[in-house]
Design an enzyme around this catalytic site. Structure first.
Site, PDB file in Angstrom:
ATOM      1  N   LYS A 276     -23.500  57.283  75.423  1.00 54.73           N
ATOM      2  CA  LYS A 276     -24.210  58.519  75.220  1.00 54.73           C
ATOM      3  C   LYS A 276     -23.583  59.496  74.551  1.00 54.73           C
ATOM      4  CE  LYS A 276     -28.684  60.014  76.379  1.00 54.73           C
ATOM      5  NZ  LYS A 276     -29.118  59.795  77.631  1.00 54.73           N
ATOM      6  N   HIS A 277     -24.095  60.320  73.523  1.00 50.88           N
ATOM      7  CA  HIS A 277     -23.338  61.319  72.961  1.00 50.88           C
ATOM      8  C   HIS A 277     -21.935  61.100  72.678  1.00 50.88           C
ATOM      9  CE1 HIS A 277     -27.047  63.789  73.266  1.00 50.88           C
ATOM     10  NE2 HIS A 277     -27.031  63.734  74.654  1.00 50.88           N
ATOM     11  N   ASN A 419     -10.698  65.883  77.824  1.00 51.57           N
ATOM     12  CA  ASN A 419      -9.680  65.168  78.482  1.00 51.57           C
ATOM     13  C   ASN A 419     -10.625  63.824  79.086  1.00 51.57           C
ATOM     14  OD1 ASN A 419      -7.246  66.642  78.389  1.00 51.57           O
ATOM     15  ND2 ASN A 419      -8.074  68.338  79.719  1.00 51.57           N
ATOM     16  N   HIS A 525     -10.543  63.722  70.042  1.00 50.51           N
ATOM     17  CA  HIS A 525     -11.216  64.927  70.138  1.00 50.51           C
ATOM     18  C   HIS A 525     -12.697  64.814  69.260  1.00 50.51           C
ATOM     19  CE1 HIS A 525      -7.356  66.249  71.350  1.00 50.51           C
ATOM     20  NE2 HIS A 525      -7.861  67.189  72.033  1.00 50.51           N
TER      21      HIS A 525
END
Length: 525
Positions: A276-277, A419, A525
């Site tokens: 999801k996302h 993180n 990231h």
């Protein structure tokens, strides 16, 4: 430059891809155009009864050097580059017997396909087209007077234009832009091949190229425009997939599907990843896909709603039946059984993508990300830790089961936004914390979601009780580790390398848990 419609009286056709060739040539002849051609193109036209003049007959200069030189002569390039609106050009063309060429239809030697086929270096080099790009660039430069075609998909539009008396400047300018884009992409592919031959991952000039697959409805948000491009890489994934059913993919669908499929390819045994996302919200490995699905879903059934499901095995009907019980945007798998396809056909909006294979998580590659004024390029994160490379740093060693779960959790953490904290048990995620500015917050969020999942499953204890935990980077302080211990984890895997490693190890020993260092970080990231 005016919008005067220009007829085509002489055309040069030299194509590697013969699709649509005869229709184009016949339309040109019907309008009274003379056709010049070379080699295989000329033969195909002649065999079909289309009047054609060999370039070598037209120029009086034979093809030489095994066909390497056939159109690189003044009579051809002068006919393309000569400006009809300059009397000096017209006079020089007349003086040297150079007739104007009004259309150039060229598609290039299949260099990209040759490389993708695994051909040797000599074969690849022989498929670098020289004359073709020169013709295309010349015609595109002189688009005020010449139309250039580089793709059979353009022929129909040109044929329609012929029916209206010829081409307008806007039409010629459009085709010229497409021509330069094609030669730029071609040169980019050649440059990338040479860089690969030299094992130079980051050459001084880094050329990117892609072919538009489709215009998307919008980007990440409705006010953003977007398109999907393929770069020709054979790596299995969303770009190579066949869409069996469902509505068109969105920008976010494509991004999330790529993330899910790359993650599921990490595992050798049957595995399911729910994303999801762009973050995994459930991952499990088991002996059967149906079991893996149940376990992956249990981790975070709330986030799984409207998610992307990736499998590393062909989709079977039993698993398809289970997945279809919740709203799912996309299912991506190497293949699917016919009864699974039939079952999912009832879900008209569900996209089913079949890739034909799995990406190699250990393969080299380059990842690119744009920034203002440029882009970043790095090698793909293909790092993988072997059990023998792990370093136990605590007094207690992990059990065999803990070690399997630690390795599993660390592979999942590689695909979670930093993180990242991943709790796992029995090679199933039981809590995932992603994308937080503080590692402590990621650990807390993952534990909190684990408690919610336990309640949804009718359990009183959080799923993290008796689990292991993975961190994508080192713990800068002991507080992150202490949060994990409080959640019920009995073993931890992390890269190590903090100036406070001793403090963190001491906290692990005080809690009686096992901890191993990988020496490898997996920031995402």
């Amino acid at each position: 430059m005016s919008q005067t419609t220009l007829p085509i009286r002489r055309a040069l056709i030299s194509v590697s891809d013969k699709a649509g060739l005869l229709d184009l040539a016949r339309a040109l002849v019907a309008q009274g155009a003379e056709i010049l051609s070379t080699g295989g193109s000329a033969k195909a036209l002649r065999d079909a009864g289309v009047p054609v003049t060999e370039v070598s007959d037209y120029t009086g200069f034979p093809e030489i050097l095994d066909g390497r030189v056939k159109t690189l002569v003044p009579k051809i390039h002068g006919g393309i580059l000569g400006r009809r609106d300059l009397p000096a050009h017209v006079a020089q063309m007349h003086e040297h017997g150079i007739g104007p060429i009004d259309l150039v239809a060229v598609n290039l030697y299949p260099f990209e396909k040759t490389v993708a086929s695994g051909a040797d270096a000599e074969t690849c080099i022989e498929n670098i087209d020289i004359g073709g790009p020169a013709l295309i660039r010349a015609a595109a430069k002189n688009h005020a007077h010449v139309v250039v075609l580089t793709d059979p998909a353009q022929y129909e539009g040109l044929i329609d234009a012929l029916g209206n008396g010829g081409t307008t400047l806007d039409t010629r300018r459009f085709y010229a832009g497409a021509a330069y884009a094609r030669t730029a992409a071609y040169d980019a592919a050649i440059a990338a091949w040479f860089a690969a031959q030299a094992q130079d991952a980051f050459p001084e000039r880094f050329a990117l190229a892609g072919q538009r697959a489709e215009i998307l409805r919008y980007g990440e948000n409705p006010h953003q425009q977007a398109a999907f491009y393929r770069d020709g890489s054979p790596r299995p994934g969303v770009a190579t997939a066949v869409q069996v059913q469902g509505k068109a993919l969105s920008y976010n669908n494509i991004n999330d599907t790529d993330a899910a499929f790359e993650a599921v390819a990490e595992f050798d045994e049957p595995a399911v990843v729910i994303v999801k996302h762009a973050n995994p919200c459930g991952v499990a490995v088991s002996s059967a896909l149906t079991t893996a699905w149940d376990q992956a879903l249990r981790c975070d059934p709330v986030s799984a709603f409207g998610g992307i499901v990736a499998l590393n095995r062909p989709l079977d009907a039993a698993t398809a039946e289970k997945i279809s019980t919740i709203f799912t945007e996309v299912i991506v798998a190497p293949d699917a059984a016919e009864d699974a396809k039939a079952l999912l056909a009832r879900k008209k909006n569900l996209r089913l993508l079949l890739t034909g294979g799995l990406p190699d998580p250990t393969a080299a590659g380059t990842v690119v990300r744009s920034v203002a004024g440029g882009f970043l390029a790095q090698t793909r994160d293909n790092g993988r830790i072997a059990p023998e490379a792990l370093k136990v740093v605590t007094k207690r060693k992990p059990t065999e089961q803990e070690m399997q779960d630690l390795i599993f959790a660390f592979r999942v953490a590689k695909h979670v936004k930093s993180n990242a904290i991943v709790y796992a048990k029995d090679r199933t995620t039981v809590g995932i914390g992603a994308g937080q500015m503080s590692r402590v917050d990621s650990a807390r969020i993952a534990a909190s979601k684990s408690g919610e999942a336990a309640k949804a499953a009718g359990q009183s204890a959080p799923l993290t009780q008796g689990s292991v935990a993975a961190s994508d980077a080192f713990f800068p302080f002991a507080d992150g580790l202490e949060t994990i211990v409080a959640a019920g984890a009995t073993a931890v895997i992390q890269p190590g390398g903090s100036i406070r490693d001793d403090e963190v190890i001491a906290a692990a020993d005080a809690a009686g848990i096992a901890m191993v260092f990988t020496g490898m970080r997996h920031f995402r990231h």
